[in-house]
Design a protein around this motif. Sequence first.
Motif, PDB file in Angstrom:
ATOM      1  N   THR A  27     -57.507   4.331 -35.837  1.00  0.00           N
ATOM      2  CA  THR A  27     -58.820   4.797 -35.367  1.00  0.00           C
ATOM      3  C   THR A  27     -59.841   4.738 -36.500  1.00  0.00           C
ATOM      4  O   THR A  27     -60.968   4.283 -36.313  1.00  0.00           O
ATOM      5  N   ALA A  28     -59.394   5.174 -37.698  1.00  0.00           N
ATOM      6  CA  ALA A  28     -60.296   5.159 -38.866  1.00  0.00           C
ATOM      7  C   ALA A  28     -60.710   3.733 -39.233  1.00  0.00           C
ATOM      8  O   ALA A  28     -61.783   3.508 -39.791  1.00  0.00           O
ATOM      9  N   SER A  29     -59.865   2.754 -38.887  1.00  0.00           N
ATOM     10  CA  SER A  29     -60.199   1.360 -39.225  1.00  0.00           C
ATOM     11  C   SER A  29     -61.049   0.702 -38.132  1.00  0.00           C
ATOM     12  O   SER A  29     -61.320  -0.492 -38.171  1.00  0.00           O
ATOM     13  N   GLY A  30     -61.408   1.508 -37.109  1.00  0.00           N
ATOM     14  CA  GLY A  30     -62.337   0.987 -36.094  1.00  0.00           C
ATOM     15  C   GLY A  30     -61.700   0.614 -34.769  1.00  0.00           C
ATOM     16  O   GLY A  30     -62.376   0.133 -33.854  1.00  0.00           O
ATOM     17  N   ILE A  31     -60.392   0.833 -34.617  1.00  0.00           N
ATOM     18  CA  ILE A  31     -59.734   0.530 -33.336  1.00  0.00           C
ATOM     19  C   ILE A  31     -60.074   1.648 -32.339  1.00  0.00           C
ATOM     20  O   ILE A  31     -60.009   2.835 -32.657  1.00  0.00           O
ATOM     21  N   ASP A  32     -60.400   1.261 -31.114  1.00  0.00           N
ATOM     22  CA  ASP A  32     -60.731   2.242 -30.077  1.00  0.00           C
ATOM     23  C   ASP A  32     -59.436   2.836 -29.512  1.00  0.00           C
ATOM     24  O   ASP A  32     -58.556   2.085 -29.062  1.00  0.00           O
ATOM     25  N   PRO A  33     -59.302   4.182 -29.500  1.00  0.00           N
ATOM     26  CA  PRO A  33     -58.075   4.801 -28.977  1.00  0.00           C
ATOM     27  C   PRO A  33     -57.756   4.431 -27.527  1.00  0.00           C
ATOM     28  O   PRO A  33     -56.624   4.597 -27.076  1.00  0.00           O
ATOM     29  N   SER A  34     -58.741   3.889 -26.797  1.00  0.00           N
ATOM     30  CA  SER A  34     -58.452   3.465 -25.417  1.00  0.00           C
ATOM     31  C   SER A  34     -57.496   2.262 -25.412  1.00  0.00           C
ATOM     32  O   SER A  34     -56.937   1.904 -24.376  1.00  0.00           O
ATOM     33  N   GLN A  35     -57.278   1.658 -26.598  1.00  0.00           N
ATOM     34  CA  GLN A  35     -56.335   0.530 -26.695  1.00  0.00           C
ATOM     35  C   GLN A  35     -54.892   1.000 -26.925  1.00  0.00           C
ATOM     36  O   GLN A  35     -53.981   0.188 -27.006  1.00  0.00           O
ATOM     37  N   PHE A  36     -54.710   2.329 -27.068  1.00  0.00           N
ATOM     38  CA  PHE A  36     -53.368   2.876 -27.314  1.00  0.00           C
ATOM     39  C   PHE A  36     -52.678   3.206 -25.984  1.00  0.00           C
ATOM     40  O   PHE A  36     -53.291   3.792 -25.100  1.00  0.00           O
ATOM     41  N   ILE A  37     -51.400   2.860 -25.894  1.00  0.00           N
ATOM     42  CA  ILE A  37     -50.559   3.352 -24.780  1.00  0.00           C
ATOM     43  C   ILE A  37     -49.390   4.096 -25.415  1.00  0.00           C
ATOM     44  O   ILE A  37     -48.607   3.499 -26.162  1.00  0.00           O
ATOM     45  N   SER A  38     -49.293   5.408 -25.148  1.00  0.00           N
ATOM     46  CA  SER A  38     -48.254   6.234 -25.776  1.00  0.00           C
ATOM     47  C   SER A  38     -47.353   6.863 -24.729  1.00  0.00           C
ATOM     48  O   SER A  38     -47.844   7.454 -23.766  1.00  0.00           O
ATOM     49  N   ILE A  39     -46.041   6.748 -24.936  1.00  0.00           N
ATOM     50  CA  ILE A  39     -45.091   7.376 -24.009  1.00  0.00           C
ATOM     51  C   ILE A  39     -43.965   8.022 -24.816  1.00  0.00           C
ATOM     52  O   ILE A  39     -43.352   7.383 -25.677  1.00  0.00           O
ATOM     53  N   ASN A  40     -43.707   9.312 -24.530  1.00  0.00           N
ATOM     54  CA  ASN A  40     -42.543   9.994 -25.107  1.00  0.00           C
ATOM     55  C   ASN A  40     -41.495  10.101 -23.999  1.00  0.00           C
ATOM     56  O   ASN A  40     -41.705  10.786 -22.997  1.00  0.00           O
ATOM     57  N   PHE A  41     -40.381   9.415 -24.180  1.00  0.00           N
ATOM     58  CA  PHE A  41     -39.398   9.304 -23.096  1.00  0.00           C
ATOM     59  C   PHE A  41     -38.547  10.558 -22.903  1.00  0.00           C
ATOM     60  O   PHE A  41     -37.700  10.592 -22.025  1.00  0.00           O
ATOM     61  N   GLU A  42     -38.773  11.585 -23.735  1.00  0.00           N
ATOM     62  CA  GLU A  42     -38.092  12.853 -23.483  1.00  0.00           C
ATOM     63  C   GLU A  42     -38.981  13.767 -22.630  1.00  0.00           C
ATOM     64  O   GLU A  42     -38.584  14.869 -22.287  1.00  0.00           O
ATOM     65  N   ASP A  43     -40.186  13.295 -22.328  1.00  0.00           N
ATOM     66  CA  ASP A  43     -41.109  14.027 -21.469  1.00  0.00           C
ATOM     67  C   ASP A  43     -40.730  13.733 -20.017  1.00  0.00           C
ATOM     68  O   ASP A  43     -40.688  12.564 -19.606  1.00  0.00           O
ATOM     69  N   MET A  44     -40.461  14.788 -19.243  1.00  0.00           N
ATOM     70  CA  MET A  44     -40.002  14.635 -17.854  1.00  0.00           C
ATOM     71  C   MET A  44     -40.959  13.783 -17.004  1.00  0.00           C
ATOM     72  O   MET A  44     -40.546  13.138 -16.049  1.00  0.00           O
ATOM     73  N   ARG A  45     -42.240  13.779 -17.374  1.00  0.00           N
ATOM     74  CA  ARG A  45     -43.217  13.023 -16.574  1.00  0.00           C
ATOM     75  C   ARG A  45     -42.958  11.521 -16.602  1.00  0.00           C
ATOM     76  O   ARG A  45     -43.473  10.785 -15.765  1.00  0.00           O
ATOM     77  N   TYR A  46     -42.176  11.079 -17.592  1.00  0.00           N
ATOM     78  CA  TYR A  46     -41.931   9.639 -17.712  1.00  0.00           C
ATOM     79  C   TYR A  46     -40.497   9.259 -17.341  1.00  0.00           C
ATOM     80  O   TYR A  46     -40.055   8.158 -17.651  1.00  0.00           O
ATOM     81  N   MET A  47     -39.816  10.158 -16.664  1.00  0.00           N
ATOM     82  CA  MET A  47     -38.411   9.867 -16.306  1.00  0.00           C
ATOM     83  C   MET A  47     -38.284   8.603 -15.467  1.00  0.00           C
ATOM     84  O   MET A  47     -37.311   7.870 -15.575  1.00  0.00           O
ATOM     85  N   HIS A  48     -39.306   8.361 -14.627  1.00  0.00           N
ATOM     86  CA  HIS A  48     -39.255   7.176 -13.750  1.00  0.00           C
ATOM     87  C   HIS A  48     -39.377   5.869 -14.541  1.00  0.00           C
ATOM     88  O   HIS A  48     -39.144   4.790 -14.001  1.00  0.00           O
ATOM     89  N   LEU A  49     -39.695   5.985 -15.849  1.00  0.00           N
ATOM     90  CA  LEU A  49     -39.847   4.772 -16.670  1.00  0.00           C
ATOM     91  C   LEU A  49     -38.634   4.537 -17.572  1.00  0.00           C
ATOM     92  O   LEU A  49     -38.699   3.757 -18.522  1.00  0.00           O
ATOM     93  N   GLN A  50     -37.532   5.236 -17.269  1.00  0.00           N
ATOM     94  CA  GLN A  50     -36.368   5.134 -18.163  1.00  0.00           C
ATOM     95  C   GLN A  50     -35.460   3.945 -17.872  1.00  0.00           C
ATOM     96  O   GLN A  50     -34.285   3.954 -18.178  1.00  0.00           O
ATOM     97  N   ASN A  51     -36.015   2.895 -17.255  1.00  0.00           N
ATOM     98  CA  ASN A  51     -35.275   1.632 -17.224  1.00  0.00           C
ATOM     99  C   ASN A  51     -36.237   0.497 -17.544  1.00  0.00           C
ATOM    100  O   ASN A  51     -37.456   0.612 -17.349  1.00  0.00           O
TER     101      ASN A  51
END
Length: 406
Positions: free
Chosen positions: A45-69
């Motif tokens: 972000t400090a180097s000028g990248i827009d955070p809207s370009q980030f995709i972050s997923i923590n696979f221990e978060d229950m909300r992402y259980m459907h993405l565990q394959n």
Amino acid sequence: MNMIKREAYMKRIRPFIGGELIKVMTGIRRAGKSVMLELIKDELTASGIDPSQFISINFEDMRYMHLQNAEALHEEILKRAAGITGKVYLFFDEIQEVEGWEKCVNSLRIALDCDIYITGSNARLLSGELATYIGGRYVEFVIYPFSFAEFLELYHTVTPGASIQQSFQKYLLAGGMPYLANLQYEEEPSRQYLLDLFNSVQLKDIVKRNSIRDVDLLERILAYITANTGSVFSASSLVRFFKNEQRSVSAETILNYIRYCCEAYLFYQVKRQDLQGKQILSTNEKYYIADHGIREAVFGGNMRDINLILENIVYMELLRRGYAVTVGRNGNKEIDFVCEQRGERLYVQVAYLLASDDTVNREFGAYQGIRDNFPKYVVSLDELDMSRSGIKHRNIRDFLLTEVWD
């Protein structure tokens, strides 16, 4: 949440930011891998990248259980990436929860203009047949609990007036797990947190991942290795130990269980090297624990076993600094740590106190007959400098806080 910059790691990761190699961060659960992802995002972000370009997923978060394959995750990322202009930055936390993740990550690497960062709590993450999908296309960084220098930085935000000596006393008991700063390093909450962490590593990263049925045996082995941190170990002595407790167990089973613990980054195995015959010995290795604070919480006795704990602390610091470490056999003497890095070598002896002539002679005498010119250290809690015959003596706190050992 308290966050420090962890510059020692950022310095290594920085040259690869924005490049095509997949950045893989491994290490024991809760050692600060997720924080590293946040630090990398801050830097981008400090180097000028827009955070809207980030995709972050923590696979221990229950909300992402459907993405565990692999297929579901692949589809989801392509869908999200379609709405992003420019390079896509992917942050996948605890990726080992995704079945077949390597296929997915490799495919994304090919399909998208992207920069990929992943974390995982198991050393097998990058081995096995699936890893061939990303073989040669990743760079790995092991993230360890806090060094004494990092601990000091955070501890001073909690207890600003503490001297280096007082801070080290705290470090001997609390260890280097980053979250403890949020508990103000208070004794009981810290102990409870470390106990829960230990149980979580045992259950999620060892029992579940390896489908262990004999949990009682695993617990006994864990207790034995934890209690005997830094002591010479042999599977046959453990077989005898269990036999006395009316448990029949094979050396192979014991070694498998210990391997699973090492793969979860709970223990580290250190092999012995014959310095005269220049060969690695296949027996009597030692094991150290990833964080000595966990040992105090689970087993207690860090102050009683202070010599082993000091060894453990020095060993982990050597790993943090990128050394390959063995125990050295020098005739009938032993050198605690023989450390190698890029053709350079360093020797370290660790003692509690050099309180008698016998101790001084034993610790400095371990180097007798070693003719090379590489640095040789004896480190202890003594305040007086006892260096002699070209062998450097350092107080352990100073040794840990010194940026370059030469």
